[in-house]
Design a protein around this motif. Structure first.
Motif, PDB file in Angstrom:
ATOM      1  N   THR A 172     -15.157  36.702 -32.095  1.00  0.00           N
ATOM      2  CA  THR A 172     -16.087  36.756 -32.277  1.00  0.00           C
ATOM      3  C   THR A 172     -16.162  36.701 -30.973  1.00  0.00           C
ATOM      4  O   THR A 172     -16.810  36.840 -29.811  1.00  0.00           O
ATOM      5  CB  THR A 172     -17.201  35.746 -32.143  1.00  0.00           C
ATOM      6  OG1 THR A 172     -16.615  34.510 -31.698  1.00  0.00           O
ATOM      7  CG2 THR A 172     -17.406  36.115 -33.516  1.00  0.00           C
ATOM      8  N   SER A 178     -18.525  44.296 -25.954  1.00  0.00           N
ATOM      9  CA  SER A 178     -19.661  42.407 -25.970  1.00  0.00           C
ATOM     10  C   SER A 178     -19.448  41.859 -27.434  1.00  0.00           C
ATOM     11  O   SER A 178     -19.337  42.135 -28.514  1.00  0.00           O
ATOM     12  CB  SER A 178     -21.352  42.143 -25.602  1.00  0.00           C
ATOM     13  OG  SER A 178     -22.608  42.786 -26.419  1.00  0.00           O
ATOM     14  N   GLU A 227     -15.216  38.858 -27.042  1.00  0.00           N
ATOM     15  CA  GLU A 227     -15.557  39.997 -25.826  1.00  0.00           C
ATOM     16  C   GLU A 227     -14.409  41.058 -25.350  1.00  0.00           C
ATOM     17  O   GLU A 227     -13.034  40.391 -26.266  1.00  0.00           O
ATOM     18  CB  GLU A 227     -15.915  39.813 -24.654  1.00  0.00           C
ATOM     19  CG  GLU A 227     -16.655  41.662 -23.888  1.00  0.00           C
ATOM     20  CD  GLU A 227     -17.247  40.606 -22.456  1.00  0.00           C
ATOM     21  OE1 GLU A 227     -17.641  41.624 -22.227  1.00  0.00           O
ATOM     22  OE2 GLU A 227     -17.140  39.721 -22.446  1.00  0.00           O
ATOM     23  N   ASP A 249     -22.223  45.858 -22.565  1.00  0.00           N
ATOM     24  CA  ASP A 249     -21.419  46.705 -23.852  1.00  0.00           C
ATOM     25  C   ASP A 249     -21.773  48.734 -22.590  1.00  0.00           C
ATOM     26  O   ASP A 249     -22.398  48.684 -23.064  1.00  0.00           O
ATOM     27  CB  ASP A 249     -22.367  47.040 -25.130  1.00  0.00           C
ATOM     28  CG  ASP A 249     -22.645  46.069 -26.182  1.00  0.00           C
ATOM     29  OD1 ASP A 249     -21.203  45.731 -26.591  1.00  0.00           O
ATOM     30  OD2 ASP A 249     -23.653  44.917 -25.998  1.00  0.00           O
ATOM     31  N   LYS A 282     -21.419  39.354 -28.623  1.00  0.00           N
ATOM     32  CA  LYS A 282     -22.736  39.504 -28.977  1.00  0.00           C
ATOM     33  C   LYS A 282     -22.997  40.803 -30.397  1.00  0.00           C
ATOM     34  O   LYS A 282     -22.929  41.103 -31.450  1.00  0.00           O
ATOM     35  CB  LYS A 282     -24.062  40.195 -28.854  1.00  0.00           C
ATOM     36  CG  LYS A 282     -25.533  39.844 -29.666  1.00  0.00           C
ATOM     37  CD  LYS A 282     -26.351  40.445 -28.282  1.00  0.00           C
ATOM     38  CE  LYS A 282     -27.937  41.172 -29.430  1.00  0.00           C
ATOM     39  NZ  LYS A 282     -28.994  40.228 -28.307  1.00  0.00           N
ATOM     40  N   THR A 283     -22.024  42.267 -29.802  1.00  0.00           N
ATOM     41  CA  THR A 283     -22.330  43.225 -30.118  1.00  0.00           C
ATOM     42  C   THR A 283     -20.703  43.558 -31.336  1.00  0.00           C
ATOM     43  O   THR A 283     -21.725  43.898 -32.012  1.00  0.00           O
ATOM     44  CB  THR A 283     -21.892  44.568 -29.182  1.00  0.00           C
ATOM     45  OG1 THR A 283     -23.366  44.618 -28.659  1.00  0.00           O
ATOM     46  CG2 THR A 283     -21.781  45.924 -29.612  1.00  0.00           C
TER      47      THR A 283
END
Length: 272
Positions: free
Chosen positions: A107, A182, A109, A134, A184-185
């Motif tokens: 997870t 990122s 970045e 991103d 998250k992405t």
């Protein structure tokens, strides 16, 4: 301090391809181990990453994987590197290779780099310092044709479309194969790639196709315009010659503080 928090700690480098269009240069050498301006392409890339504070590496290898591993282990003793092997490199493309990096990345970045791109370190430094989550690097000073991966944006530099099939008349520029993903992405991207690669019919898809699918689902990507900064993708002999003309000296690892001092010294007027 905010920039420090957002700076990716990890670089994912895709170096699995054969490089057949560079034959005979690649008949007995991996493309990423060719020398440009006195430095091996992959060495130049890793040193640029280290200069920008990226200290962890995931290398996705395929063709001549053992040679690349030996070179990296010998040249960069002590760096944190995970090797991921694409055993299907002859029948797959960049989408499949990036998918394989999922477990090694987790997870975190990360910055993603294509191993056949030679670039000025300023590009990566700007990307690492960019506060947005991103970000794709693009160059506007390119004649856009079918081969280029093209990007359409809105007035806020947010990506609307990306891919080779994008209308060149509507595109802002060419995506250069360097981006920041990122935390998250990243999982969403790897999930999209895994879904795509369930079908062998999609093995030749590029990872940009996954970006396009994420955009269609509401994901937000922005662009960093690096127009005017030296870079080149090396696909064939003409590209290789252009790279050597553009980058005429070996690369060295320069820390952020050292680079700041160099830039400040260069900016000072010369006194008679």
């Amino acid at each position: 301090m905010k920039n420090e928090i957002n700076r990716p700690p990890m670089a994912v480098i895709l170096a699995a391809g054969v490089g057949s269009r560079l034959s005979p240069l690649t008949d007995n050498c991996a493309k990423s181990l060719l020398s440009v301006g006195g430095s091996v392409i992959l060495e130049r890339m890793i040193r640029n990453c280290l200069s920008c504070g990226l200290s962890q590496f995931v290398l996705v290898l395929g063709h001549r994987a053992d040679e690349i591993k030996q070179f990296v282990d010998k040249t960069f003793r002590g760096i944190r590197v995970t090797y991921v092997i694409n055993d299907r490199y002859r029948e797959t493309n960049t989408g499949y290779s990036l998918m394989l990096a999922s477990k090694a990345v987790g997870t975190a970045e990360f910055a993603k780099l294509d191993a056949d791109v030679v670039f000025n370190v300023k590009i990566l430094r700007q990307l690492a310092d960019d506060r947005r989550a991103d970000v794709l690097c693009i160059d506007q000073n390119i004649v856009l044709e079918d081969e280029e991966v093209k990007v359409i944006t809105d007035d806020q530099m947010q990506v609307l479309e990306v891919g080779k099939s994008v209308d060149p008349k509507r595109a802002l520029g060419e995506y250069i194969g360097i981006e920041k993903i990122s935390a998250k992405t990243g999982p969403l991207l790897f999930a999209e790639l895994a879904q795509m690669m369930q079908s062998p019919a999609r093995y030749q898809d590029y990872y940009e196709d996954a970006y396009a699918r994420l955009l269609a689902k509401g994901a937000v990507f922005h662009v960093l315009d690096i127009t005017g900064t030296n870079w080149t993708e090396i696909d064939d002999a003409d590209d290789f010659a252009a790279a050597n003309a553009m980058f005429g000296t070996p690369v060295t690892t320069v820390s952020r503080g050292q680079q700041r001092a160099i830039d400040e010294a260069a900016a000072k007027p010369i006194r008679a």
